[in-house]
Structures are given as C-alpha cells and as structure tokens.
Scaffold this motif. Sequence first.
Motif, PDB file in Angstrom:
ATOM      1  N   GLY A 247      -7.195   2.131  -1.506  1.00 50.91           N
ATOM      2  CA  GLY A 247      -6.466   0.875  -1.320  1.00 50.91           C
ATOM      3  C   GLY A 247      -5.455   0.595  -2.413  1.00 50.91           C
ATOM      4  N   HIS A 248      -5.227   1.576  -3.312  1.00 51.32           N
ATOM      5  CA  HIS A 248      -4.245   1.280  -4.369  1.00 51.32           C
ATOM      6  C   HIS A 248      -2.828   1.252  -3.797  1.00 51.32           C
ATOM      7  CE1 HIS A 248      -4.025   5.860  -5.477  1.00 51.32           C
ATOM      8  NE2 HIS A 248      -2.914   5.555  -4.849  1.00 51.32           N
ATOM      9  N   ILE A 249      -1.974   0.483  -4.454  1.00 43.60           N
ATOM     10  CA  ILE A 249      -0.547   0.474  -4.121  1.00 43.60           C
ATOM     11  C   ILE A 249       0.189   0.736  -5.441  1.00 43.60           C
ATOM     12  CG2 ILE A 249      -0.506  -0.860  -1.981  1.00 43.60           C
ATOM     13  CD1 ILE A 249      -0.036  -3.405  -3.580  1.00 43.60           C
ATOM     14  N   ALA A 250       1.229   1.586  -5.379  1.00 44.79           N
ATOM     15  CA  ALA A 250       1.756   2.203  -6.598  1.00 44.79           C
ATOM     16  C   ALA A 250       0.525   2.737  -7.336  1.00 44.79           C
ATOM     17  CB  ALA A 250       2.599   1.230  -7.402  1.00 44.79           C
ATOM     18  N   PHE A 251       0.382   2.498  -8.639  1.00 44.36           N
ATOM     19  CA  PHE A 251      -0.856   2.940  -9.291  1.00 44.36           C
ATOM     20  C   PHE A 251      -1.687   1.722  -9.696  1.00 44.36           C
ATOM     21  CE2 PHE A 251       0.845   7.365 -10.136  1.00 44.36           C
ATOM     22  CZ  PHE A 251      -0.104   7.970  -9.325  1.00 44.36           C
TER      23      PHE A 251
ATOM     24  N   HIS B  20      -9.516  -8.335  -4.692  1.00 45.49           N
ATOM     25  CA  HIS B  20      -9.027  -7.478  -5.778  1.00 45.49           C
ATOM     26  C   HIS B  20      -9.561  -6.057  -5.692  1.00 45.49           C
ATOM     27  CE1 HIS B  20      -7.962 -11.367  -7.402  1.00 45.49           C
ATOM     28  NE2 HIS B  20      -7.118 -10.719  -8.169  1.00 45.49           N
ATOM     29  N   LEU B  21     -10.643  -5.865  -4.911  1.00 49.18           N
ATOM     30  CA  LEU B  21     -11.176  -4.505  -4.794  1.00 49.18           C
ATOM     31  C   LEU B  21     -10.265  -3.634  -3.932  1.00 49.18           C
ATOM     32  CD1 LEU B  21     -14.989  -5.258  -4.434  1.00 49.18           C
ATOM     33  CD2 LEU B  21     -13.730  -4.465  -6.451  1.00 49.18           C
ATOM     34  N   CYS B  22      -9.396  -4.287  -3.157  1.00 51.78           N
ATOM     35  CA  CYS B  22      -8.417  -3.542  -2.352  1.00 51.78           C
ATOM     36  C   CYS B  22      -7.025  -4.101  -2.682  1.00 51.78           C
ATOM     37  CB  CYS B  22      -8.721  -3.678  -0.863  1.00 51.78           C
ATOM     38  SG  CYS B  22      -7.493  -2.819   0.154  1.00 51.78           S
ATOM     39  N   PRO B  23      -6.327  -3.511  -3.669  1.00 53.63           N
ATOM     40  CA  PRO B  23      -5.021  -4.055  -4.066  1.00 53.63           C
ATOM     41  C   PRO B  23      -4.060  -4.237  -2.891  1.00 53.63           C
ATOM     42  CG  PRO B  23      -5.752  -2.422  -5.638  1.00 53.63           C
ATOM     43  CD  PRO B  23      -6.743  -2.383  -4.518  1.00 53.63           C
TER      44      PRO B  23
ATOM     45  N   PRO C 210      -8.091  -0.475  -7.759  1.00 52.89           N
ATOM     46  CA  PRO C 210      -8.957  -1.631  -7.479  1.00 52.89           C
ATOM     47  C   PRO C 210      -9.229  -2.448  -8.744  1.00 52.89           C
ATOM     48  CG  PRO C 210      -9.713   0.259  -6.247  1.00 52.89           C
ATOM     49  CD  PRO C 210      -8.596   0.748  -7.120  1.00 52.89           C
ATOM     50  N   CYS C 211      -9.235  -3.758  -8.572  1.00 51.70           N
ATOM     51  CA  CYS C 211      -9.450  -4.760  -9.631  1.00 51.70           C
ATOM     52  C   CYS C 211      -8.186  -5.084 -10.429  1.00 51.70           C
ATOM     53  CB  CYS C 211     -10.588  -4.405 -10.589  1.00 51.70           C
ATOM     54  SG  CYS C 211     -12.167  -4.367  -9.743  1.00 51.70           S
ATOM     55  N   SER C 212      -7.035  -4.504 -10.033  1.00 53.44           N
ATOM     56  CA  SER C 212      -5.787  -4.865 -10.722  1.00 53.44           C
ATOM     57  C   SER C 212      -5.445  -6.327 -10.429  1.00 53.44           C
ATOM     58  CB  SER C 212      -4.623  -4.018 -10.196  1.00 53.44           C
ATOM     59  OG  SER C 212      -4.829  -2.668 -10.447  1.00 53.44           O
ATOM     60  N   SER C 213      -4.782  -6.953 -11.405  1.00 53.24           N
ATOM     61  CA  SER C 213      -4.356  -8.331 -11.193  1.00 53.24           C
ATOM     62  C   SER C 213      -3.247  -8.388 -10.148  1.00 53.24           C
ATOM     63  CB  SER C 213      -3.826  -8.897 -12.516  1.00 53.24           C
ATOM     64  OG  SER C 213      -3.046 -10.045 -12.251  1.00 53.24           O
ATOM     65  N   PHE C 214      -3.310  -9.393  -9.296  1.00 55.88           N
ATOM     66  CA  PHE C 214      -2.253  -9.558  -8.291  1.00 55.88           C
ATOM     67  C   PHE C 214      -0.969 -10.108  -8.920  1.00 55.88           C
ATOM     68  CE2 PHE C 214      -5.091  -9.966  -4.234  1.00 55.88           C
ATOM     69  CZ  PHE C 214      -5.506  -8.653  -4.420  1.00 55.88           C
ATOM     70  N   ARG C 215      -1.064 -10.547 -10.175  1.00 54.89           N
ATOM     71  CA  ARG C 215       0.134 -11.040 -10.864  1.00 54.89           C
ATOM     72  C   ARG C 215       0.735  -9.980 -11.781  1.00 54.89           C
ATOM     73  NH1 ARG C 215       0.880 -16.784 -11.531  1.00 54.89           N
ATOM     74  NH2 ARG C 215      -0.593 -17.879 -10.196  1.00 54.89           N
ATOM     75  N   GLY C 216       0.127  -8.785 -11.797  1.00 57.32           N
ATOM     76  CA  GLY C 216       0.536  -7.751 -12.751  1.00 57.32           C
ATOM     77  C   GLY C 216       1.995  -7.349 -12.614  1.00 57.32           C
TER      78      GLY C 216
ATOM     79  N   SER D  69       3.389   1.974 -13.960  1.00 58.26           N
ATOM     80  CA  SER D  69       3.420   1.531 -12.561  1.00 58.26           C
ATOM     81  C   SER D  69       3.944   0.104 -12.443  1.00 58.26           C
ATOM     82  CB  SER D  69       1.995   1.582 -11.988  1.00 58.26           C
ATOM     83  OG  SER D  69       1.974   1.073 -10.672  1.00 58.26           O
ATOM     84  N   MET D  70       4.746  -0.112 -11.400  1.00 58.95           N
ATOM     85  CA  MET D  70       5.083  -1.502 -11.064  1.00 58.95           C
ATOM     86  C   MET D  70       3.772  -2.226 -10.789  1.00 58.95           C
ATOM     87  SD  MET D  70       8.185  -1.595  -8.392  1.00 58.95           S
ATOM     88  CE  MET D  70       9.744  -0.871  -8.779  1.00 58.95           C
ATOM     89  N   GLY D  71       3.710  -3.493 -11.123  1.00 57.91           N
ATOM     90  CA  GLY D  71       2.495  -4.259 -10.856  1.00 57.91           C
ATOM     91  C   GLY D  71       2.484  -4.823  -9.439  1.00 57.91           C
ATOM     92  N   VAL D  72       1.322  -5.324  -9.041  1.00 56.22           N
ATOM     93  CA  VAL D  72       1.232  -5.949  -7.715  1.00 56.22           C
ATOM     94  C   VAL D  72       2.204  -7.130  -7.652  1.00 56.22           C
ATOM     95  CG1 VAL D  72      -0.285  -7.136  -6.078  1.00 56.22           C
ATOM     96  CG2 VAL D  72      -1.178  -5.222  -7.409  1.00 56.22           C
ATOM     97  N   GLY D  73       2.309  -7.856  -8.771  1.00 58.99           N
ATOM     98  CA  GLY D  73       3.242  -9.003  -8.816  1.00 58.99           C
ATOM     99  C   GLY D  73       4.684  -8.557  -8.615  1.00 58.99           C
TER     100      GLY D  73
END
Length: 247
Positions: free
Chosen positions: A142-146, A221-224, A149-155, A186-190
């Motif tokens: 479920g990762h997007i870019a790098f 957050h377990l599935c970015p 799981p557990c990455s901040s959605f504001r990253g 990696s670009m962040g989810v944000g």
Amino acid sequence: MYLSNHPTKEEASKYVASLIINRINTFEPTQNRKFVLCLPTGSTPLLVYKELARKCEGGEISFEHVITINLDEYVGLSSDHPQSYYQFMEENFDIPSNQFHLLPGLPIPPHTTPQESCASYESLITSLGGIHLLFMGIGENGHIAFNEPCSSFRGRTRVVKLNEGTRKVNARFFDDPSEVPRHALSMGVGTIIDSQEIVVLAIGQKKAEAVRKAMEDGVNHLCPASALQLHEKVILVTDDEASQNLR
Ligand code: F6R
C-alpha cells in the motif's frame, strides 16, 4: 476515488497514457507556466511510457510545454548508477534534460545533505506552481512513492527508511539483494495529495490486496494509499487481476 478497470494491463496502461495526453493537450501553457507532470519508476509505468513515446512519434503529443518531476530516488546512488531512478528515466522517458527533475541520490552542490536536497525539491515544486497531474504506482503493502505504512499523511519530501518487504520486492532489479539501498528520498503523502489531479495505476494480482485496502477500507495510516480517499480528483486504474478483491 474513481475506479477505471480494464481487462488487461495493456488496456489499463493505454487508458493512463490517453489520460496524460488529454491533460497535456488541454492545458494552456504560458511563458511562465508549463504543465507539471509527476512520474514514477518501477514495472508499473513501463507500458504507459512506451505508449507515450509511440504517440509522441506519431505527433499526437508533444512534451514541449511539460516539466516532469519524479516521486523518489534511492539515497546513495549516483545518477549514473544503473539502478538509479535517474537512469530508469533516461532509458524510459525521452524528454530534454532541462525539462526533467529528479531527487538526487547524492547531494548536488551547494547542497551537502539529502535533507537539503529534499527541502530544495519542495521549493522547486512550489516555484513550478505545483503539480498538475501526478501519476504513480502502488506498492504491495500500500505504499505510495516510498511512503511506507505508518507514514504521516502530512509528510513532505524527506529521507525515508525502506521497509524490508519493499527492499525484497525491489531486489529483482539488483545483482545482489544486499545492494538494495536502505534509504530513499521520497515525496511525502502531503506533497502527493497537494497535486491537482492524481492517477494511480495498479496491475497484476500482487496489487489486489493493496487496491482493496486503498479503496474499501477506511482511511488508515497502515495503508498510505488510502490517503487518496481524502483527495477529490483521483482515478485508480486497474486491470482485472488488480481489481479482483474489490466487492
Ligand atoms: C516508484 C515508486 C513506487 C512504486 C511501487 C510499485 O517510483 O514510487 O511507489 O510505484 O513500489 O512498484 P512496481 O511498479 O515496480 O510494482
């Protein structure tokens, strides 16, 4: 999130290529504003890039008013390293070097650290006026870019530690699995969800569970990739294998 399913990976890839072409061709560039297209590496985009190259040769599209910017790069690999994402783009996407941007695996002066390179990439995106269309794949976890799981959605764009599962999956590109870098930029989810529009391509049965979690489980957050549910303009493009777990 809108789903566009196609029987085969070839058809799904052609759909993504035609969407990219449509967005570029309907964009009205100005002297100061080009179309900013964010791109992935990996196995998923290969047929899309082939189709774009074919359409470019056929004159259906031109990249003259396009700036590309990539999602990620391995920390520690120079741009001439065969497994660097820089080399991947050189081999698979034909655009003049002054129109494409990648995070540098090794800092480029005046920057001396990967962290400085990341901050400068965020400034670059801002100076380009933001991303018009972001195209990406999805990891089996479920990762997007790098963003694992557990990455901040504001990253924002930053140095990330690669998950051991992701290193294992990516080992297929390296002679020896121990050569797979442990960190990436990696670009962040944000950063990703700030894009105006996002198209995600998922092909093959190995992506079926990630697709199900991204679309049908709640934002988690377990599935970015589930963060994409928070964006109003996302198209998830699948082939039959990748969509097989959807209800
Ligand atoms: C690559 C990237 C990754 C990949 C993902 C899927 O730039 O950002 O998130 O999209 O790991 O990889 P493939 O396409 O090889 O299955």
